[in-house]
Design an enzyme around this catalytic site. Structure first.
Site, short mmCIF file in Angstrom:
data_model
loop_
_atom_site.label_atom_id
_atom_site.label_comp_id
_atom_site.label_asym_id
_atom_site.label_seq_id
_atom_site.Cartn_x
_atom_site.Cartn_y
_atom_site.Cartn_z
N LYS A 31 0.84 -1.20 0.00
CA LYS A 31 0.00 0.00 0.00
C LYS A 31 0.88 1.25 0.00
O LYS A 31 2.06 1.12 0.28
CB LYS A 31 -0.95 -0.01 1.19
CG LYS A 31 -0.26 -0.33 2.52
CD LYS A 31 -0.02 0.85 3.35
CE LYS A 31 1.40 0.93 3.83
NZ LYS A 31 1.62 1.79 4.92
N HIS A 77 -0.63 -5.43 6.08
CA HIS A 77 -0.03 -6.33 7.08
C HIS A 77 -0.82 -6.36 8.39
O HIS A 77 -0.68 -7.31 9.15
CB HIS A 77 1.45 -6.00 7.32
CG HIS A 77 1.71 -4.85 8.23
ND1 HIS A 77 1.69 -3.55 7.81
CD2 HIS A 77 2.00 -4.80 9.54
CE1 HIS A 77 1.96 -2.76 8.82
NE2 HIS A 77 2.15 -3.49 9.89
N LYS A 124 -1.73 -9.76 11.28
CA LYS A 124 -1.42 -9.81 12.72
C LYS A 124 -2.31 -10.86 13.36
O LYS A 124 -3.51 -10.90 13.11
CB LYS A 124 -1.67 -8.43 13.36
CG LYS A 124 -0.63 -7.36 12.95
CD LYS A 124 -0.96 -6.04 13.64
CE LYS A 124 -0.08 -4.90 13.16
NZ LYS A 124 1.27 -4.89 13.69
N ASP A 137 -1.42 6.59 4.75
CA ASP A 137 -0.48 5.57 5.22
C ASP A 137 -1.15 4.56 6.15
O ASP A 137 -0.84 3.38 6.11
CB ASP A 137 0.68 6.29 5.96
CG ASP A 137 1.78 5.33 6.40
OD1 ASP A 137 2.10 4.41 5.63
OD2 ASP A 137 2.32 5.52 7.51
N HIS A 140 -4.78 0.26 6.94
CA HIS A 140 -4.86 -0.63 8.10
C HIS A 140 -6.11 -0.44 8.97
O HIS A 140 -6.77 -1.39 9.34
CB HIS A 140 -3.64 -0.42 8.99
CG HIS A 140 -2.33 -0.52 8.27
ND1 HIS A 140 -2.11 -1.45 7.28
CD2 HIS A 140 -1.17 0.17 8.41
CE1 HIS A 140 -0.86 -1.32 6.84
NE2 HIS A 140 -0.27 -0.35 7.50
N LYS A 160 2.21 9.82 14.47
CA LYS A 160 3.62 9.59 14.79
C LYS A 160 4.03 10.46 15.96
O LYS A 160 3.46 11.53 16.18
CB LYS A 160 4.50 9.96 13.59
CG LYS A 160 4.14 9.24 12.31
CD LYS A 160 4.45 7.77 12.36
CE LYS A 160 4.17 7.09 11.04
NZ LYS A 160 3.94 5.66 11.15
C1 BG6 Z 1 3.11 0.76 8.06
C2 BG6 Z 1 3.13 2.25 7.97
O1 BG6 Z 1 2.30 0.23 7.07
O2 BG6 Z 1 2.63 0.38 9.34
C3 BG6 Z 1 4.01 2.82 9.05
O3 BG6 Z 1 3.62 2.65 6.69
C4 BG6 Z 1 3.59 2.30 10.41
O4 BG6 Z 1 3.99 4.24 9.02
C5 BG6 Z 1 3.47 0.78 10.39
O5 BG6 Z 1 4.55 2.70 11.36
C6 BG6 Z 1 2.89 0.26 11.69
O6 BG6 Z 1 2.92 -1.13 11.65
P1 BG6 Z 1 3.16 -2.03 12.95
O7 BG6 Z 1 3.04 -3.42 12.49
O8 BG6 Z 1 4.53 -1.66 13.45
O9 BG6 Z 1 2.08 -1.61 13.89
#
Ligand code: BG6
Length: 487
Positions: A151, A181, A185, A238, A243, A329
């Site tokens: 993505k 992703h 999880k 993002d 997600h 962030k």
């Molecule tokens: C990613 C984003 O897809 O997911 C990042 O691009 C983010 O900005 C990350 O930090 C968070 O993933 P996880 O698995 O660390 O929660």
């Protein structure tokens, strides 16, 4: 070597072409993940061809892979396993073009000496994805291949549509695996188990019993080397349109007719179709103080590093129930939770001052960390005379099961599924296009970005957004400490 039950891995050895092989995601997740899958016996055998803009040779790539594993692989690594893995790596600089890539894949396939399949993994920014796809087409590497796309899939409705059209000129839809992703999880899949494997919760999983839902994913990390990518993307594209909305679909969907890709995709898409367009008046965009001074960031950047919003799923199950989403962030804590607030009882027989309702409604909370946790909180009597009420909870922690070591990291799980051709946990073009459609108003007229201090929970207006409710985070009561005997 761990004992892997038959059938969990792909039937054929795999040749992985990894675009973006020296990038951040490859270093943090993909190379460690491929190492684990290869060395723990999940894949019959595997060759990995790194591709990137870096002008390095295969030894340079092996050194980069080794340093990535040293930093990010958190299981035991033996010298024997490393040597075997290192010898499975090859490298082609992007500048070498299609013939060199084809030659590397031919070499890898010959070295396997048996029938194999190709997995192309595009760990590259959206602007580079289509040229990688064309390169694969030109190199004649489309047959017997699956392609995993990272993505964001486009940046709005028109560009995602265009991306899908261009992709289909080279790869058939059945070959395309759009990865999110968060769906890999373990606790995300556990939402499905929790909801649909039990008779206890589903009857109350609706607007009659649920007051509101929060999906909250604050992160402490900043952008590091990713600011170039992030400047074009921002927190909404993002994290949310990908997600957080995918998690929302698992949380909100109707029971699918089977645990298969089509029925699950269909139910998720129904959730997306029922979503009301995101109203910019229900969105808080934030940017942390100092972001504009970072390398690669426009000094007048309006990119949001934080977003909180309220949205609605306008169907029979959820009409009128607000879903609050937040991510950003450089916030105060790194957490990934779904929190479901239940309606309070219509009447209370408990006298004033007894404490009933004083600590918010009953909550069901999922922690989406790999070491996942769940908690159901409710009021109970404090021991002793009289009737004083306290918030109590039933908690489950993966730690306590002693099975934490069995958890596959999200990317590992999804790479394995893509190698097996199982699309259950992948997103569909239709679903993604609908999510861009509900985002149109917000993308066209975003509210202004508000500054927030690093280490805070975002701009002040997040409290107005959720009022009269309150954000669950930071938690008033910490999770119970894991049982030391469990792990
Ligand atoms: C990613 C984003 O897809 O997911 C990042 O691009 C983010 O900005 C990350 O930090 C968070 O993933 P996880 O698995 O660390 O929660």
């Amino acid at each position: 070597m761990a004992k892997i039950p038959p059938g969990v891995g792909p039937r054929f050895p795999q040749v992985v072409v990894l675009f973006g092989a020296t990038g951040d995601l490859a270093r943090r997740k993909l190379l460690p993940g491929l190492y684990h899958l290869s060395t723990a016996g999940f894949i019959p055998s595997c060759r990995i061809i790194g591709v990137s803009l870096d002008d390095i040779d295969v030894e340079g790539f092996r050194a980069a892979a080794r340093s990535a594993l040293d930093e990010f692989f958190n299981r035991n690594m033996t010298d024997r396993d490393w040597q075997a893995f290192a010898s499975s790596l090859d490298y082609v600089p992007l500048a070498a073009g299609a013939p060199a890539l084809k030659a590397a894949v031919d070499r890898a396939e010959q070295s396997l000496g048996t029938e194999s399949r190709r997995l192309h993994y595009l760990s590259v920014p959206p602007s580079a994805a289509l040229s990688a796809v064309r390169l694969l087409g030109e190199a004649g590497l489309v047959q017997h291949a699956r392609i995993v796309m990272e993505k964001p899939f486009g940046t709005d409705l028109a560009s995602s549509h265009e991306l899908n059209t261009r992709l289909h000129e080279v790869f058939a839809e059945e070959q395309i695996f759009r990865i999110d992703h968060f769906l890999g999880k373990e606790p995300a899949q556990n939402i499905l188990a929790f909801r649909f494997a039990n008779g206890l919760f589903e009857p109350i999983w609706n607007r009659n019993f649920i007051d509101h839902v929060q999906i909250d994913v604050p992160e402490t990390l900043g952008l590091g080397k990713r600011s170039g990518f992030y400047e074009q993307t921002g927190a909404y594209r993002d994290m949310v349109v990908t997600h957080l909305f995918q998690i929302l679909a698992f949380m909100a969907m109707e029971p699918p007719t089977a645990l298969d890709p089509a029925p699950i995709g269909e139910e998720k898409n129904k959730v997306f179709r029922s979503m009301l367009p995101i109203d910019p008046a229900h969105v808080v965009r934030g940017q942390y103080v100092g972001y504009r001074g970072e390398d690669g960031v426009d000094p007048e950047s309006e990119t949001e590093t934080f977003i909180a919003l309220k949205c609605y799923i306008d169907n029979w199950r959820w009409a009128g129930v607000p879903f609050f989403l937040r991510t950003g962030k450089r916030l105060a804590e790194g957490q990934r939770i779904i929190s479901i607030a239940f309606r309070e009882p219509p009447k209370s027989m408990f006298p004033a001052g007894s404490g009933v309702g004083a600590q918010g409604p009953d909550h069901l909370t999922f922690d989406l960390a790999d070491a996942s946790k769940m908690s159901l909180s409710f009021y109970g009597k404090r021991p002793g005379p009289g009737m004083r009420l306290d918030k109590l909870s039933l908690q489950f922690a993966m730690h306590d099961t002693g099975l934490l070591g069995e958890v596959l990291e999200a990317y590992e799980r999804l790479i394995l599924d893509a190698m097996r051709g199982d699309r259950t946990l992948f997103t569909t073009a239709e679903g993604i296009e609908r999510l861009w459609q509900v985002s149109t108003q917000l993308l066209e007229s975003p509210p202004p970005v508000r500054l927030y201090e690093p280490g805070s929970w975002g701009p002040k207006s997040i409290h107005q957004l959720i009022a009269p409710h309150a954000w669950r985070l930071p938690f008033e009561r910490a999770w119970r400490a894991p049982n030391p005997l469990g792990s």
